[in-house]
Design an enzyme around this catalytic site. Structure first.
Site, PDB file in Angstrom:
ATOM      1  N   TYR A 241      -0.747  -0.291  10.769  1.00 18.68           N
ATOM      2  CA  TYR A 241      -0.872  -0.657   9.360  1.00 18.68           C
ATOM      3  C   TYR A 241       0.308  -0.110   8.564  1.00 18.68           C
ATOM      4  O   TYR A 241       0.907  -0.829   7.740  1.00 18.68           O
ATOM      5  CB  TYR A 241      -2.186  -0.098   8.826  1.00 18.68           C
ATOM      6  CG  TYR A 241      -2.582  -0.599   7.463  1.00 18.68           C
ATOM      7  CD1 TYR A 241      -3.035  -1.902   7.275  1.00 18.68           C
ATOM      8  CD2 TYR A 241      -2.551   0.248   6.359  1.00 18.68           C
ATOM      9  CE1 TYR A 241      -3.425  -2.351   6.024  1.00 18.68           C
ATOM     10  CE2 TYR A 241      -2.948  -0.192   5.105  1.00 18.68           C
ATOM     11  CZ  TYR A 241      -3.381  -1.491   4.940  1.00 18.68           C
ATOM     12  OH  TYR A 241      -3.763  -1.936   3.700  1.00 18.68           O
TER      13      TYR A 241
ATOM     14  N   SER B 219       0.847  -1.184   0.000  1.00 16.29           N
ATOM     15  CA  SER B 219       0.000   0.000   0.000  1.00 16.29           C
ATOM     16  C   SER B 219       0.886   1.238   0.000  1.00 16.29           C
ATOM     17  O   SER B 219       2.035   1.182   0.466  1.00 16.29           O
ATOM     18  CB  SER B 219      -0.870   0.005   1.269  1.00 16.29           C
ATOM     19  OG  SER B 219      -1.456   1.256   1.492  1.00 16.29           O
TER      20      SER B 219
END
Length: 264
Positions: free
Chosen positions: A159, A146
């Site tokens: 994350y 990501s």
């Protein structure tokens, strides 16, 4: 005519009962692969994906597995081989994420994010690689990362940390596995319209947010699936340790735009 890059291949995608993983599984199957649908808590959705795979003329099984457990991932790989005889491609897609400031975060959720998103990726990478080495066949592992790997988005520390770590993991593995002709690559999907995003935002919020980024909208799971298949394809054997960013320009400094101006 449908491209058939994965004819005769066996593909396992973690977190594939919905979202990007679901779209990837269906696209792999459309291109000829036999596939393994991994889920954690929703067998009904996993069976729906199996039915979609069968509609496009391929075979699938659904396997429950919590990727935070290495033993469970090993067992899933073993079940894959028991059913289909081998494993050619693995895609690490499963994630968990809470959105909280780190100094207020529930540590159980913080650790769960790391256990699933980082350790889960490692567990699949290790178990899949060991199977491919034992088969003595070329293989591919594609790790879904990501822009969070390099953008320190607030309220997403666990994350962010996990995605940054798994990218270094993937590139290290690409070097270590090169002698075995096992490729390891990374796909960085940007802001994508998935059930996971709807955990945090309404339709209106997602539409308004997507309109601000350069592409003017959120990405679709199908667009990300195409990128995943591209990086995994046996046609692209010269790609390893590579990163493909598919983010609609969200990692560009879009907030600095002052509006359109016609050239003079």
């Amino acid at each position: 005519m449908t491209q058939r890059d994965f004819e005769g291949q066996v593909v396992l995608v973690t977190g594939s009962s919905q979202g990007i993983g679901r779209a990837a599984i269906i696209e792999f199957a459309r291109q000829g692969a036999k596939v393994v649908v991994n889920y954690h808590s929703n067998p009904e959705k996993a069976e729906e994906v199996v039915a979609e795979v069968e509609k496009v003329g391929s075979e699938a099984i659904a396997v429950k597995c919590d990727v935070s457990s290495y033993e469970a991932v090993e067992a899933m790989v073993a079940e894959t081989v028991s059913k289909f005889g081998k494993l050619d491609i693995a895609v690490s897609n499963a994630v968990y994420s809470d959105r909280e400031f780190f100094y207020e975060a529930d540590l159980e959720g913080f650790r769960r994010t790391i256990d699933v998103t980082m350790w889960g990726a490692f567990h699949l990478l290790r178990a899949a690689s060991r199977q491919m080495i034992a088969q003595e066949t070329p293989g591919a592992v594609t790790v879904i990362s990501s822009p969070h790997a390099f953008i320190p988005a607030p309220k997403a520390m666990a994350y962010n940390m996990s995605k940054a770590a798994l990218e270094h993991m993937a590139k290290t593995a690409a070097i270590e596995l090169s002698d075995f002709k096992i490729r390891v690559n990374i796909v960085q999907p940007g802001w994508t319209d998935t059930p996971g995003e709807r955990k945090f935002a309404t339709d209106d919020v997602l539409e308004a947010g997507g309109a601000k980024i350069p592409a003017g909208r959120l990405g679709t799971p199908e667009e990300m699936a195409e990128a995943i298949c591209y990086m995994s394809s046996p046609r692209n054997t010269y790609m390893t340790g590579a990163t493909l960013l598919v983010d609609g320009g969200i990692s560009l400094p879009w907030w600095g735009k002052t509006g359109r101006a016609a050239p003079s």
